[in-house]
Design a protein around this motif. Structure first.
Motif, PDB file in Angstrom:
ATOM      1  N   ILE A   1      -8.473  -1.560 -10.155  1.00 60.26           N
ATOM      2  CA  ILE A   1      -9.389  -2.538  -9.051  1.00 60.26           C
ATOM      3  C   ILE A   1     -10.509  -1.447  -8.418  1.00 60.26           C
ATOM      4  CG2 ILE A   1      -7.714  -2.520  -7.265  1.00 60.26           C
ATOM      5  CD1 ILE A   1      -9.047  -5.336  -6.430  1.00 60.26           C
ATOM      6  N   ALA A   2     -11.737  -1.940  -8.348  1.00 63.33           N
ATOM      7  CA  ALA A   2     -12.684  -1.212  -7.632  1.00 63.33           C
ATOM      8  C   ALA A   2     -13.903  -2.079  -7.320  1.00 63.33           C
ATOM      9  CB  ALA A   2     -13.212   0.011  -8.323  1.00 63.33           C
ATOM     10  N   GLY A   3     -14.310  -2.021  -5.924  1.00 63.34           N
ATOM     11  CA  GLY A   3     -15.271  -2.905  -5.451  1.00 63.34           C
ATOM     12  C   GLY A   3     -15.052  -4.524  -5.399  1.00 63.34           C
ATOM     13  N   GLY A   4     -13.953  -4.658  -5.360  1.00 68.26           N
ATOM     14  CA  GLY A   4     -13.201  -6.209  -5.534  1.00 68.26           C
ATOM     15  C   GLY A   4     -13.028  -6.718  -6.676  1.00 68.26           C
ATOM     16  N   LYS A   5     -13.318  -5.939  -7.942  1.00 67.73           N
ATOM     17  CA  LYS A   5     -13.303  -6.318  -9.126  1.00 67.73           C
ATOM     18  C   LYS A   5     -12.143  -5.675  -9.934  1.00 67.73           C
ATOM     19  CE  LYS A   5     -18.203  -7.748  -9.287  1.00 67.73           C
ATOM     20  NZ  LYS A   5     -18.065  -9.170 -10.009  1.00 67.73           N
ATOM     21  N   ILE A   6     -11.729  -6.458 -10.829  1.00 67.54           N
ATOM     22  CA  ILE A   6     -10.660  -5.811 -11.707  1.00 67.54           C
ATOM     23  C   ILE A   6     -11.366  -5.410 -13.223  1.00 67.54           C
ATOM     24  CG2 ILE A   6      -8.626  -6.354 -13.313  1.00 67.54           C
ATOM     25  CD1 ILE A   6      -7.287  -7.575 -10.575  1.00 67.54           C
TER      26      ILE A   6
ATOM     27  N   VAL B   1       8.562  -6.007  -9.489  1.00 64.50           N
ATOM     28  CA  VAL B   1       8.009  -5.109  -8.504  1.00 64.50           C
ATOM     29  C   VAL B   1       6.492  -5.086  -8.379  1.00 64.50           C
ATOM     30  CG1 VAL B   1       7.996  -3.044  -7.247  1.00 64.50           C
ATOM     31  CG2 VAL B   1      10.299  -3.949  -8.225  1.00 64.50           C
ATOM     32  N   ILE B   2       5.728  -5.242  -7.533  1.00 67.05           N
ATOM     33  CA  ILE B   2       4.191  -4.995  -7.353  1.00 67.05           C
ATOM     34  C   ILE B   2       4.033  -4.128  -6.348  1.00 67.05           C
ATOM     35  CG2 ILE B   2       1.966  -5.992  -7.290  1.00 67.05           C
ATOM     36  CD1 ILE B   2       3.342  -8.739  -8.005  1.00 67.05           C
ATOM     37  N   PHE B   3       3.482  -2.952  -6.570  1.00 64.90           N
ATOM     38  CA  PHE B   3       2.886  -2.020  -5.508  1.00 64.90           C
ATOM     39  C   PHE B   3       1.471  -1.771  -5.770  1.00 64.90           C
ATOM     40  CE2 PHE B   3       4.545   0.992  -8.666  1.00 64.90           C
ATOM     41  CZ  PHE B   3       3.677   1.967  -8.887  1.00 64.90           C
ATOM     42  N   SER B   4       0.713  -1.396  -4.633  1.00 69.15           N
ATOM     43  CA  SER B   4      -0.647  -0.849  -4.797  1.00 69.15           C
ATOM     44  C   SER B   4      -0.518   0.442  -4.504  1.00 69.15           C
ATOM     45  CB  SER B   4      -1.384  -1.528  -3.685  1.00 69.15           C
ATOM     46  OG  SER B   4      -1.113  -1.158  -2.292  1.00 69.15           O
ATOM     47  N   THR B   5      -1.504   1.474  -5.093  1.00 67.85           N
ATOM     48  CA  THR B   5      -1.482   2.790  -4.948  1.00 67.85           C
ATOM     49  C   THR B   5      -2.804   3.316  -5.221  1.00 67.85           C
ATOM     50  OG1 THR B   5      -0.385   4.705  -5.347  1.00 67.85           O
ATOM     51  CG2 THR B   5      -0.585   3.293  -7.187  1.00 67.85           C
ATOM     52  N   HIS B   6      -3.064   4.384  -4.675  1.00 62.86           N
ATOM     53  CA  HIS B   6      -4.233   5.079  -5.138  1.00 62.86           C
ATOM     54  C   HIS B   6      -4.069   6.456  -5.808  1.00 62.86           C
ATOM     55  CE1 HIS B   6      -3.546   7.062  -1.230  1.00 62.86           C
ATOM     56  NE2 HIS B   6      -3.727   8.255  -1.658  1.00 62.86           N
ATOM     57  N   VAL B   7      -2.639   6.765  -6.179  1.00 57.80           N
ATOM     58  CA  VAL B   7      -2.034   7.885  -6.724  1.00 57.80           C
ATOM     59  C   VAL B   7      -1.818   7.575  -8.267  1.00 57.80           C
ATOM     60  CG1 VAL B   7      -0.564   9.820  -6.858  1.00 57.80           C
ATOM     61  CG2 VAL B   7      -1.494   8.726  -4.579  1.00 57.80           C
ATOM     62  N   ILE B   8      -2.654   7.899  -9.269  1.00 56.24           N
ATOM     63  CA  ILE B   8      -2.347   7.535 -10.531  1.00 56.24           C
ATOM     64  C   ILE B   8      -0.960   7.990 -10.890  1.00 56.24           C
ATOM     65  CG2 ILE B   8      -3.378   7.711 -12.929  1.00 56.24           C
ATOM     66  CD1 ILE B   8      -6.177   8.135 -11.602  1.00 56.24           C
ATOM     67  N   ALA B   9      -0.544   8.970 -10.587  1.00 59.82           N
ATOM     68  CA  ALA B   9       0.729   9.720 -11.195  1.00 59.82           C
ATOM     69  C   ALA B   9       1.695   8.574 -10.631  1.00 59.82           C
ATOM     70  CB  ALA B   9       1.088  10.878 -10.636  1.00 59.82           C
ATOM     71  N   HIS B  10       1.985   8.039  -9.738  1.00 58.10           N
ATOM     72  CA  HIS B  10       3.036   7.260  -9.452  1.00 58.10           C
ATOM     73  C   HIS B  10       2.846   6.017 -10.558  1.00 58.10           C
ATOM     74  CE1 HIS B  10       4.391   9.142  -5.827  1.00 58.10           C
ATOM     75  NE2 HIS B  10       3.122   9.081  -5.392  1.00 58.10           N
ATOM     76  N   ALA B  11       1.873   5.238 -10.608  1.00 61.90           N
ATOM     77  CA  ALA B  11       1.637   4.265 -11.576  1.00 61.90           C
ATOM     78  C   ALA B  11       1.953   4.564 -12.837  1.00 61.90           C
ATOM     79  CB  ALA B  11       0.264   3.830 -11.663  1.00 61.90           C
TER      80      ALA B  11
ATOM     81  N   ALA C   1     -13.137   7.594 -10.099  1.00 61.91           N
ATOM     82  CA  ALA C   1     -11.832   8.541 -10.162  1.00 61.91           C
ATOM     83  C   ALA C   1     -11.905   9.659  -9.103  1.00 61.91           C
ATOM     84  CB  ALA C   1     -11.881   9.060 -11.574  1.00 61.91           C
ATOM     85  N   ALA C   2     -13.190  10.259  -9.010  1.00 57.73           N
ATOM     86  CA  ALA C   2     -13.366  11.365  -8.149  1.00 57.73           C
ATOM     87  C   ALA C   2     -12.931  10.724  -6.781  1.00 57.73           C
ATOM     88  CB  ALA C   2     -15.054  11.856  -8.077  1.00 57.73           C
ATOM     89  N   GLN C   3     -13.365   9.565  -5.970  1.00 59.13           N
ATOM     90  CA  GLN C   3     -12.782   9.200  -4.957  1.00 59.13           C
ATOM     91  C   GLN C   3     -11.263   9.225  -5.039  1.00 59.13           C
ATOM     92  OE1 GLN C   3     -14.322   5.298  -4.236  1.00 59.13           O
ATOM     93  NE2 GLN C   3     -13.516   5.235  -2.021  1.00 59.13           N
ATOM     94  N   MET C   4     -10.808   8.803  -5.861  1.00 60.77           N
ATOM     95  CA  MET C   4      -9.332   8.654  -5.983  1.00 60.77           C
ATOM     96  C   MET C   4      -8.587  10.019  -5.821  1.00 60.77           C
ATOM     97  SD  MET C   4      -7.929   5.295  -6.910  1.00 60.77           S
ATOM     98  CE  MET C   4      -6.902   5.708  -8.180  1.00 60.77           C
TER      99      MET C   4
ATOM    100  N   ASN D   1      -9.063   3.537  -1.696  1.00 56.01           N
ATOM    101  CA  ASN D   1      -9.215   2.660  -0.302  1.00 56.01           C
ATOM    102  C   ASN D   1     -10.469   1.775  -0.474  1.00 56.01           C
ATOM    103  OD1 ASN D   1      -6.993   3.874   0.366  1.00 56.01           O
ATOM    104  ND2 ASN D   1      -7.919   5.392   1.978  1.00 56.01           N
ATOM    105  N   GLY D   2     -10.474   0.719   0.153  1.00 55.91           N
ATOM    106  CA  GLY D   2     -11.540  -0.264   0.071  1.00 55.91           C
ATOM    107  C   GLY D   2     -11.933  -0.930  -1.106  1.00 55.91           C
ATOM    108  N   ALA D   3     -10.892  -0.883  -2.047  1.00 52.99           N
ATOM    109  CA  ALA D   3     -11.243  -1.453  -3.299  1.00 52.99           C
ATOM    110  C   ALA D   3     -10.908  -2.716  -3.441  1.00 52.99           C
ATOM    111  CB  ALA D   3     -10.205  -0.591  -4.522  1.00 52.99           C
ATOM    112  N   GLY D   4      -9.860  -3.534  -2.316  1.00 50.00           N
ATOM    113  CA  GLY D   4      -9.778  -4.715  -2.284  1.00 50.00           C
ATOM    114  C   GLY D   4      -8.095  -4.957  -2.500  1.00 50.00           C
ATOM    115  N   LYS D   5      -7.497  -3.809  -2.713  1.00 48.13           N
ATOM    116  CA  LYS D   5      -6.037  -3.889  -2.978  1.00 48.13           C
ATOM    117  C   LYS D   5      -5.182  -4.851  -2.088  1.00 48.13           C
ATOM    118  CE  LYS D   5      -4.982   0.248  -3.183  1.00 48.13           C
ATOM    119  NZ  LYS D   5      -6.317   1.052  -2.779  1.00 48.13           N
ATOM    120  N   THR D   6      -5.137  -4.356  -0.622  1.00 45.32           N
ATOM    121  CA  THR D   6      -4.476  -4.912   0.214  1.00 45.32           C
ATOM    122  C   THR D   6      -4.747  -6.520   0.415  1.00 45.32           C
ATOM    123  OG1 THR D   6      -4.271  -3.042   1.551  1.00 45.32           O
ATOM    124  CG2 THR D   6      -4.018  -5.315   2.857  1.00 45.32           C
TER     125      THR D   6
END
Length: 320
Positions: A205-210, A185-195, A299-302, A39-44
């Motif tokens: 992406i984190a801190g607005g940077k890829i 299909v493009i989807f954003s997620t914070h759950v690595i398992a789905h990706a 990763a810990a935040q995720m 959350n807050g990484a810039g995905k949305t």
């Protein structure tokens, strides 16, 4: 071939904060593409900028080759993170209404809506009001409204959020079905398992940077496979095939596969009479690759976010 999305140097600033900071991105047609980050990484903000809902402060983007993305909106289905449906509207009418916003005739939308509900085992809910549906069913209806006009590109912002395991599995099935039709299909997620389960390509992406954009396989290949070996003997000439700092845990050895590969290792173990009792080679998962690319703090935040989501899902299930 024209890509579904091309972005170059995208920057979006809110009150001096760079929510998206110099993003380059290419999404090929026909792929399942995941945008992975906390959350807050810039995905949305990135997704809304790519769609033309908001304009970048710097950089350029193209949707199906068009520099004005909104001109292509009829070819796109978008499910925002914020869910919102008219509570008194019937499920089938909700789907038709959302299709009409993309130019689909209402009669066609109702017909397709009933078909989609039947395919999902929800035909019985077609004439129920949204307020009469469970949260998972309502989210499924909103997803159907996103795809009813048969778009070429589907963008889903945190689509798994708040869904229980059963509805998550249904959503994954729907995403795969769309991809089999050739839909991007493009989807954003914070759950690595789905990706990891769904995506061919990802952007981290984190801190607005890829920090990574490419195939899931390429991300995993940044780390070498791990070897788990059990031997009858603890010493012999075969020890030279193992890393110098490798020490046994009982009769088990755990180490990174040498760059020379598995065949020279096996030859040394057999010819050196190690007495192989068990040998397995484990490829790194996407979570391991994510830690290596994004860093342990991200990763810990995720992981914390996943724990919170699981608690919310369990709590919601207990109330049903």
């Amino acid at each position: 071939m024209v890509n579904a999305i091309e972005a170059k140097g995208i920057v979006k600033i809110f009150d001096g904060f760079r929510a998206v900071d110099g993003v380059d991105l290419i999404v090929p047609k026909g792929s399942i593409f995941g945008i992975l980050g906390p959350n807050g990484a810039g995905k949305t903000t990135l997704l809304r900028t790519l769609l033309g809902i908001i304009d970048p402060d710097e950089g350029s983007r193209k949707l199906f080759g068009a520099s004005r993305p909104l001109t292509q909106s009829a070819r796109v289905g978008y499910l925002p993170e914020e869910r919102g449906l008219y509570q008194s509207m019937r499920a089938v009418d909700t789907i038709a209404f959302m299709g009409a916003l993309r130019g689909l005739p209402l009669t066609t939308g109702r017909k397709r809506g009933r078909e989609l509900l039947e395919e999902a085992g929800l035909g019985y809910a077609a004439d129920r009001q949204i307020r009469q549906l469970s949260k998972g069913m309502a989210q499924t209806v909103q997803l159907m409204g996103t795809i009813v006009h048969e778009p070429e590109l589907i963008i889903l912002d945190e689509p798994f959020s708040g869904l229980d395991a059963l509805n998550q599995a249904k959503l994954e099935k729907m995403i795969r079905a769309q991809a089999e039709r050739g839909v991007t299909v493009i989807f954003s997620t914070h759950v690595i398992a789905h990706a990891e389960r769904l995506c061919e390509r990802i952007a981290i992406i984190a801190g607005g940077k890829i920090s990574f954009d490419g195939l899931v396989q390429e991300a995993r290949d940044r780390l070498r496979p791990q070897v788990h070996l059990e031997t009858a003997n603890l010493d012999g000439p075969w020890r030279s095939a193992l890393p110098q700092n490798c020490e046994p845990e009982g009769h088990w050895w755990h180490f990174t596969l040498p760059e020379s590969g598995v065949e020279p290792l096996l030859t040394a173990l057999v010819e050196g009479k190690a007495g192989i009792k068990s040998l397995s080679i484990e490829r790194p998962g996407l979570h391991d690759a994510f830690v290596a690319i994004a860093g342990e703090a991200v990763a810990a935040q995720m992981d914390e976010m996943v724990d919170e989501t699981e608690l919310q899902t369990l709590s919601a299930g207990a109330k049903l």
